[in-house]
Design a protein around this motif. Structure first.
Motif, PDB file in Angstrom:
ATOM      1  N   UNK A 127      -5.447  -2.943  -5.012  1.00 49.55           N
ATOM      2  CA  UNK A 127      -4.799  -4.055  -5.704  1.00 49.55           C
ATOM      3  C   UNK A 127      -4.020  -3.563  -6.919  1.00 49.55           C
ATOM      4  N   UNK A 128      -4.555  -2.573  -7.619  1.00 48.17           N
ATOM      5  CA  UNK A 128      -3.844  -2.012  -8.770  1.00 48.17           C
ATOM      6  C   UNK A 128      -2.545  -1.352  -8.336  1.00 48.17           C
ATOM      7  N   UNK A 129      -2.587  -0.617  -7.223  1.00 49.07           N
ATOM      8  CA  UNK A 129      -1.373   0.029  -6.718  1.00 49.07           C
ATOM      9  C   UNK A 129      -0.353  -1.011  -6.279  1.00 49.07           C
ATOM     10  N   UNK A 130      -0.823  -2.099  -5.696  1.00 48.75           N
ATOM     11  CA  UNK A 130       0.073  -3.196  -5.312  1.00 48.75           C
ATOM     12  C   UNK A 130       0.770  -3.761  -6.546  1.00 48.75           C
ATOM     13  N   UNK A 131       0.011  -3.972  -7.616  1.00 54.14           N
ATOM     14  CA  UNK A 131       0.568  -4.598  -8.814  1.00 54.14           C
ATOM     15  C   UNK A 131       1.554  -3.684  -9.535  1.00 54.14           C
ATOM     16  N   UNK A 132       1.252  -2.384  -9.628  1.00 52.41           N
ATOM     17  CA  UNK A 132       2.172  -1.495 -10.348  1.00 52.41           C
ATOM     18  C   UNK A 132       3.470  -1.315  -9.568  1.00 52.41           C
ATOM     19  N   UNK A 138       2.969   5.069  -7.344  1.00 52.81           N
ATOM     20  CA  UNK A 138       1.969   4.495  -6.444  1.00 52.81           C
ATOM     21  C   UNK A 138       1.921   5.285  -5.144  1.00 52.81           C
ATOM     22  N   UNK A 139       3.084   5.747  -4.670  1.00 52.73           N
ATOM     23  CA  UNK A 139       3.113   6.576  -3.456  1.00 52.73           C
ATOM     24  C   UNK A 139       2.476   7.935  -3.704  1.00 52.73           C
ATOM     25  N   UNK A 140       2.792   8.552  -4.854  1.00 56.37           N
ATOM     26  CA  UNK A 140       2.209   9.854  -5.167  1.00 56.37           C
ATOM     27  C   UNK A 140       0.695   9.743  -5.328  1.00 56.37           C
ATOM     28  N   UNK A 186       1.693   1.432   3.719  1.00 58.81           N
ATOM     29  CA  UNK A 186       2.060   0.188   4.395  1.00 58.81           C
ATOM     30  C   UNK A 186       1.312  -1.002   3.830  1.00 58.81           C
ATOM     31  N   UNK A 187       0.007  -0.845   3.606  1.00 64.73           N
ATOM     32  CA  UNK A 187      -0.772  -1.944   3.037  1.00 64.73           C
ATOM     33  C   UNK A 187      -0.366  -2.221   1.590  1.00 64.73           C
ATOM     34  N   UNK A 188      -0.122  -1.148   0.810  1.00 62.05           N
ATOM     35  CA  UNK A 188       0.320  -1.345  -0.574  1.00 62.05           C
ATOM     36  C   UNK A 188       1.637  -2.101  -0.603  1.00 62.05           C
ATOM     37  N   UNK A 189       2.570  -1.686   0.252  1.00 57.90           N
ATOM     38  CA  UNK A 189       3.879  -2.328   0.268  1.00 57.90           C
ATOM     39  C   UNK A 189       3.793  -3.750   0.792  1.00 57.90           C
ATOM     40  N   UNK A 190       2.897  -3.987   1.755  1.00 59.77           N
ATOM     41  CA  UNK A 190       2.720  -5.351   2.258  1.00 59.77           C
ATOM     42  C   UNK A 190       2.243  -6.263   1.135  1.00 59.77           C
ATOM     43  N   UNK A 203       2.603  -7.493 -19.118  1.00 61.70           N
ATOM     44  CA  UNK A 203       1.427  -7.335 -19.985  1.00 61.70           C
ATOM     45  C   UNK A 203       0.149  -7.316 -19.152  1.00 61.70           C
ATOM     46  N   UNK A 204       0.050  -8.223 -18.188  1.00 60.57           N
ATOM     47  CA  UNK A 204      -1.140  -8.282 -17.337  1.00 60.57           C
ATOM     48  C   UNK A 204      -1.297  -7.000 -16.518  1.00 60.57           C
ATOM     49  N   UNK A 205      -0.196  -6.492 -15.959  1.00 62.79           N
ATOM     50  CA  UNK A 205      -0.264  -5.265 -15.156  1.00 62.79           C
ATOM     51  C   UNK A 205      -0.654  -4.076 -16.029  1.00 62.79           C
TER      52      UNK A 205
END
Length: 428
Positions: free
Chosen positions: A38-43, A143-145, A161-165, A199-201
């Motif tokens: 979820x953190x990787x999704x948000x960043x 996030x990819x690295x 794929x899941x992060x990007x989704x 700010x939240x991220x």
């Protein structure tokens, strides 16, 4: 005397020792475990949100700053060009100093620039702030690295794929929210909303994202000296160009779609935001397919299928308008397949480019991302210049189709190079 053997305790399971490269299970907001997905999704998502949330506001912003639409459109194309340049720097910086400090610094600078953009009194100050905002691209590149730090290539393609989704939710709802805020409170409110999200991220990154780069380079100069190792790899360039042409279709779309929506389809900003959902849902579905099947089907199967699907969506829209159609759904609806195709191509292409030389994952993510977004920025500018009040959507659709066809050929070329490497046993 009782010589019988006393009852023995039940054998316990042997202790589990982590294998090389194995990561403990991620727990959200726990720095003792790897970053949660979820953190990787948000960043990654905050950068995607910032890129397209202003699209419904571009015509109104052009009126507010008393400038032409082509000038205002630079808020998209120049922003993309800046992200391309910054990725060349962000990747090596993260290889040298770590992913965590570079990511935290990038988001903090982004927040300052977002506030400056909301308060900008002139187009010059706004554009300067907008360019500095591009530093948030560190979230997408890193996030990819970070994923590649944790898992091998095939699993990286699935996880990306899941992060990007997940991050696709930002471009799905971003234009809708941006259009509604524009109509209710004006374009400045869009930037205040983006700042609040930033700010939240930032808080989540500080609390959850521990350092994943365990093999840092010894200096920045050594990182830049490593670029020839990437630049001489035909496989790296194949993955990069496959990703660049796939992204180019989308960036040309976001550069020209607001113009088509206002001057050819007579859509309001909020209606344009709603129609953007077509391509965003397609992208999310393609990312879901990547997350579920990339590890089993392989990166090239996903890339070739995705490139063909993306091109087919553009062809459908061209056929619709060639037959005299004029409804907005005929332009935006078929581009569901463009989004779906890109959602299948990009996770695998990105996983491929950062796996060519795994010890240079950050540099590969930065350099590859720079080429990917830089090419997209060029097509975005070209789309803005090709469209006129008399042209209809045809110049934009033909430009997107040309990029799609080139992407198909580059994907086939990359697969050919990969097979040559497998048969010869040499790095190419």
């Amino acid at each position: 005397m009782d010589f019988t053997t006393p009852p023995q305790p039940e054998p316990s399971a042997p202790p589990h020792y982590p294998q090389e490269g194995e990561q403990p299970r991620a727990r959200f907001l726990d720095l003792s475990t790897p970053p949660h997905i979820l953190t990787l999704v948000l960043v990654a998502g905050i950068g995607a949100l910032n890129m397209n949330v202003i699209l419904p506001s571009l015509p109104a912003m052009a009126d507010w700053f008393k400038t032409d639409y082509a000038v205002m459109q630079l808020a998209v194309s120049a922003y993309l060009a800046a992200t391309a340049v910054l990725q060349i720097i962000v990747g090596p910086l993260s290889d040298r100093f770590g992913r965590r400090p570079i990511l935290i610094g990038s988001i903090f600078i982004f927040l300052l620039a977002t506030v400056a953009a909301a308060l900008a009194p002139t187009i010059e100050i706004f554009m300067a702030a907008r360019l500095v905002q591009a530093v948030v691209v560190g979230g997408f590149a890193l996030s990819r690295a970070i994923v590649r730090d944790m898992v091998p290539m095939e699993r990286a393609a699935s996880m990306i794929g899941y992060v990007t989704m997940g991050m696709t939710l930002a471009p799905m709802v971003g234009p809708v929210i941006g259009g509604v805020l524009q109509e209710m409170f004006g374009w400045q409110s869009v930037f205040w909303m983006t700042a609040a999200m930033g700010v939240a991220v930032l808080a989540i990154v500080i609390l959850d994202l521990r350092e994943t780069n365990q093999h840092r380079s010894t200096g920045m100069t050594s990182q830049f000296r490593s670029y020839p190792e990437l630049l001489t790899s035909r496989r790296f360039w194949g993955f990069v160009f496959s990703a660049m042409f796939a992204s180019g279709m989308f960036f040309a779309y976001i550069g020209g779609a607001p113009y088509v929506a206002q001057y050819h389809l007579s859509l309001s900003p909020s209606a344009l935001g709603v129609y953007f959902i077509f391509i965003a849902i397609g992208y999310m579905f393609g990312n879901f397919l990547s997350g579920r099947y990339a590890a089993r089907a392989g990166v090239f199967t996903m890339m070739i299928a995705g490139a063909l699907i993306a091109a087919s969506g553009i062809i459908l829209s061209l056929v619709y308008f060639s037959l005299g159609g004029s409804h907005a759904a005929g332009f935006f609806g078929p581009l569901f397949f463009l989004g779906m195709g890109n959602g299948m191509v990009l996770p695998s292409a990105n996983a491929g480019m950062i796996s060519v030389r795994p010890h240079l994952a950050g540099s590969a993510a930065g350099l590859g991302g720079a080429m990917q977004i830089g090419g997209g920025a060029a097509l975005s500018v070209l789309a803005g210049h090709l469209l006129t009040p008399q042209s209809g959507p045809f110049p934009l659709l033909w430009l997107m189709l040309a990029a799609g066809i080139l992407g198909i050929f580059m994907t086939l070329y990359t697969r050919h190079i990969d097979r040559l490497m497998a048969s010869s046993g040499k790095q190419v």
